[in-house]
Design an enzyme around this catalytic site. Structure first.
Site, short mmCIF file in Angstrom:
data_model
loop_
_atom_site.label_atom_id
_atom_site.label_comp_id
_atom_site.label_asym_id
_atom_site.label_seq_id
_atom_site.Cartn_x
_atom_site.Cartn_y
_atom_site.Cartn_z
N ARG A 65 44.88 41.83 49.86
CA ARG A 65 44.40 43.08 50.44
C ARG A 65 42.87 43.13 50.48
O ARG A 65 42.20 42.80 49.50
CB ARG A 65 44.90 44.25 49.60
CG ARG A 65 44.41 45.60 50.04
CD ARG A 65 45.04 46.69 49.22
NE ARG A 65 44.69 46.59 47.82
CZ ARG A 65 43.66 47.20 47.25
NH1 ARG A 65 42.86 47.96 47.97
NH2 ARG A 65 43.43 47.07 45.96
N LEU B 79 43.84 53.08 50.04
CA LEU B 79 43.88 54.53 50.24
C LEU B 79 44.09 54.83 51.72
O LEU B 79 44.83 55.74 52.10
CB LEU B 79 42.60 55.18 49.73
CG LEU B 79 42.40 55.19 48.20
CD1 LEU B 79 41.03 55.75 47.83
CD2 LEU B 79 43.49 55.99 47.49
N ARG C 209 38.82 39.02 47.11
CA ARG C 209 39.18 39.34 45.73
C ARG C 209 39.95 38.21 45.03
O ARG C 209 39.74 37.93 43.86
CB ARG C 209 40.03 40.60 45.78
CG ARG C 209 39.94 41.42 44.57
CD ARG C 209 40.59 42.74 44.83
NE ARG C 209 39.60 43.77 45.08
CZ ARG C 209 39.90 45.05 45.20
NH1 ARG C 209 41.14 45.45 45.14
NH2 ARG C 209 38.96 45.94 45.41
N ALA D 184 41.74 55.60 41.70
CA ALA D 184 40.99 54.71 42.61
C ALA D 184 39.50 55.04 42.54
O ALA D 184 39.10 56.19 42.70
CB ALA D 184 41.51 54.86 44.03
N GLN D 185 38.71 54.02 42.29
CA GLN D 185 37.28 54.25 42.10
C GLN D 185 36.48 54.01 43.37
O GLN D 185 35.84 54.90 43.92
CB GLN D 185 36.74 53.32 41.00
CG GLN D 185 37.31 53.57 39.64
CD GLN D 185 36.77 52.58 38.61
OE1 GLN D 185 36.00 51.67 38.93
NE2 GLN D 185 37.17 52.75 37.37
N GLU E 199 32.13 46.22 49.88
CA GLU E 199 32.88 45.51 48.83
C GLU E 199 33.23 44.13 49.36
O GLU E 199 32.93 43.79 50.50
CB GLU E 199 34.13 46.31 48.43
CG GLU E 199 33.78 47.61 47.70
CD GLU E 199 34.98 48.42 47.25
OE1 GLU E 199 36.12 47.98 47.44
OE2 GLU E 199 34.76 49.52 46.70
N LYS F 287 56.61 61.90 38.29
CA LYS F 287 57.03 61.61 36.90
C LYS F 287 56.19 62.35 35.87
O LYS F 287 56.62 62.62 34.77
CB LYS F 287 56.89 60.11 36.63
CG LYS F 287 58.08 59.32 37.04
CD LYS F 287 58.11 57.96 36.38
CE LYS F 287 56.97 57.07 36.77
NZ LYS F 287 57.14 55.69 36.29
N HIS G 69 42.77 42.26 40.15
CA HIS G 69 41.38 42.68 40.35
C HIS G 69 40.51 41.79 39.47
O HIS G 69 40.80 41.60 38.29
CB HIS G 69 41.20 44.15 39.98
CG HIS G 69 39.94 44.74 40.52
ND1 HIS G 69 38.70 44.39 40.04
CD2 HIS G 69 39.71 45.63 41.52
CE1 HIS G 69 37.76 45.04 40.72
NE2 HIS G 69 38.36 45.80 41.62
N HIS H 115 46.49 44.55 39.58
CA HIS H 115 45.87 45.73 40.19
C HIS H 115 46.68 46.32 41.33
O HIS H 115 46.81 47.54 41.43
CB HIS H 115 44.48 45.32 40.69
CG HIS H 115 43.67 46.44 41.24
ND1 HIS H 115 43.29 47.53 40.48
CD2 HIS H 115 43.14 46.64 42.48
CE1 HIS H 115 42.57 48.35 41.22
NE2 HIS H 115 42.47 47.85 42.44
C1 SIN Z 1 37.65 49.02 43.21
O1 SIN Z 1 36.99 50.05 43.11
O2 SIN Z 1 37.22 47.90 42.97
C2 SIN Z 1 39.07 49.13 43.60
C3 SIN Z 1 39.18 49.41 45.03
C4 SIN Z 1 40.43 48.78 45.55
O3 SIN Z 1 41.32 48.45 44.78
O4 SIN Z 1 40.48 48.57 46.75
#
Ligand code: SIN
Length: 540
Positions: free
Chosen positions: A372, A378, A274, A45-46, A112, A34, A228, A337
């Site tokens: 998730r 990713l 999360r 994505a961080q 994480e 798009k 998120h 998110h």
């Molecule tokens: C984040 O960096 O917190 C996002 C990573 C994710 O969504 O899995």
């Protein structure tokens, strides 16, 4: 006769590009995006990409964490594929030039929420998605079998009988054309824009999901929308993601009184799953009179990490607001998110519609269940993008070339301002009534907002008027409608779906996947479309 290609890939994020690269060995591929290719959810994505590269025991632990986070609804077979094929696909990606951060020559790994160990690779500190996008995009651009249609959207899927045989394209200048294809892979990403508060870019409007539903594709697990926990929360500022990796590197959560509070909600505290952290922040952010209270991320006590170097993108963003990770409390609250549900697929990206395949966030492969595991998305795009493409190739004898009628018209656009009003109303209603904490009354209000938006959009599109925003608005209505119908039908709380009126997890009735098909919601034990075993049926 319309223009032809062998394969159309809708979306240029990690799943779409990975699929295109695979398909290019078997024919000509048209990747439709798009905006410019760099503008995908992937590129934003961080935190990183979760992958177990340490052998069998490591892979088994990654599976265990994925199953645990998913709150009883992960498709174990799909998750086993994800964690087992992940290391192969990531090694391949590194071979293609993706550069992940290293320490002493070894790949650096962070942790994480809900991961039992540090297994998340990252790139340029907090710009992992952008680096993966860069590597895949460079490879795809150099492939003479891959063409890109940027600033172009798929406005409709073309069908012959029950099979998808091409796409109708809408270019930025309003020109509509048709392209015939043997197969279409939907990898158009998520739909965060359905909610007024989201970390997602403006392109994330769920178009691929709605297009698939319009030709009869089943959607699965749509009520499971991940919020998120820590998006930046300052009046007037964007809901910029404060990566979970900040907590992985030691950030604490504090309420308005400066107290750490996560120990009251989960034994893993700041690194709880999360959904648990998001609800805890929501609860701490509401005062006794219903007033909004601030909640903060606190990295002031973190030592041994150069925060500006480890999180350069976040640090740059915060500097614009006069804030510094090592010095200041950072105001945060949850934002939409990631959609765990999506187009129902088997383990190879096949949908229930011949000629139509799906991968990435647009698909529901079942690997995420009800919640998730951080940084698994990713990996999912990479693994299942490749698998969907391989399935297309395996099915080629059933996907003969089919002509579609040529089309080349200039579309007349609807009233742009009126479309924006509809979108804003829908997004606000979804946030208020179908967000983190839901109940029957709120969901009824959300359903009414969806119905009203649909009616107004039909009027705005009368006489064949069409524009990118109208197509996006329709897509958001379809996705919102599926979220609300599934959330209404699931009368329990599980993972990211929390019902104030049904706060318990009810395995006997609801350890099953919600499937949206033909305007109804049914629950099935089996998520894979090829292996159905219905356990109940509830109208949405
Ligand atoms: C984040 O960096 O917190 C996002 C990573 C994710 O969504 O899995």
């Amino acid at each position: 006769m319309a223009a032809k290609t062998d394969f159309v890939v809708l979306g240029a994020g990690i799943a779409g590009l990975r699929a295109a690269i695979e398909l290019a060995a078997h024919g000509h591929v048209l990747v439709v995006s798009k905006e410019a290719v760099a503008e995908s959810n992937t590129a934003y994505a961080q935190g990183g990409i979760a992958v177990a590269m340490g052998g069998e025991a490591d892979v088994a632990l990654h599976l265990e964490d994925t199953l645990g986070a998913g709150d009883g609804l992960v498709d174990a077979e799909a998750a086993a594929v994800l964690v087992a094929e992940g290391p192969v696909r990531v090694a391949e990606l590194i071979g293609w030039g993706a550069e992940f951060d290293r320490e002493g020559g070894e790949l650096a790994r962070t942790r994480e929420g809900a991961h039992s160990l540090a297994r998340i690779l990252h790139a340029n500190g907090d710009a992992t998605g952008a680096e993966i996008s860069r590597a895949l995009h460079e490879l795809a651009r150099g492939n003479e079998h891959i063409r890109f249609a940027e600033w172009t959207m798929v406005a409709e899927l073309e069908t012959a009988g029950s099979r998808v045989v091409g796409v109708r394209l809408l270019a930025a200048d309003g020109r509509m054309t048709r392209v015939a294809a043997r197969a279409v892979v939907v990898a158009g990403g998520g739909a965060g824009q359905v909610y007024s508060d989201t970390t997602n870019p403006a392109v994330a409007t769920g178009d691929g999901i709605a297009l698939a539903a319009a030709v009869g594709a089943e959607l699965a697990d749509m009520e499971f929308y991940q919020f998120h926990p820590t998006a930046f929360a300052k009046e007037g500022a964007p809901r910029f993601l404060m990566s979970e990796a900040l907590r992985g590197e030691g950030a604490l959560l504090r309420n308005h009184q400066g107290e750490r509070f996560m120990e009251r909600y989960h034994r893993l505290r700041e690194l709880a799953p999360r959904d648990v952290v998001a609800r805890a922040i929501t609860r701490e952010g509401i005062g006794t009179e219903g007033e909004a209270l601030p909640v903060y991320l606190d990295m002031r006590g973190v030592s041994g990490v150069d925060l500006a170097a480890r999180f350069p993108g976040i640090s740059r963003f915060l500097a614009e607001y006069g804030l510094n990770l090592g010095r200041d409390l950072i105001p945060v609250r949850p934002a939409a998110h990631y959609l765990m549900g999506g187009i129902r697929t088997d383990l190879d990206g096949r949908t229930n519609v011949p000629g139509l395949y799906a991968a990435g966030e647009a698909a529901c492969t079942g690997v995420h269940g009800a919640n998730r595991l951080a940084s698994n998305s990713l990996l999912e795009g990479l693994v299942f993008g490749a698998r969907a493409a391989k399935a297309v190739v395996a099915d080629l004898d059933k996907l003969s070339e089919t002509d579609v009628e040529a089309l080349d018209v200039q579309a007349e656009a609807p009233d742009a301002e009126a479309v924006e009003v509809v979108i804003a109303g829908l997004r606000g209603a979804m946030w208020r009534h179908a967000g983190l904490l839901r109940d029957a009354e709120g969901l009824r209000a959300a359903q009414a907002a969806v119905a009203e938006a649909l009616e107004t959009l039909e009027a705005l599109g009368a006489g064949g008027r069409v524009s990118r925003r109208l197509v996006e608005a329709r897509a958001m209505v379809v996705v919102a409608g599926a979220i609300v119908a599934s959330a209404t039908a699931r009368r329990e709380s599980r993972g990211a779906h929390f019902r104030l009126d049904y706060p318990q997890r009810e395995d006997a009735a609801f350890c099953a996947h919600s499937i949206v098909a033909g305007g109804r919601v049914v629950f099935e034990k089996e998520r894979n479309p090829g292996r159905k075993r219905a356990v109940g049926s509830i109208s949405g």
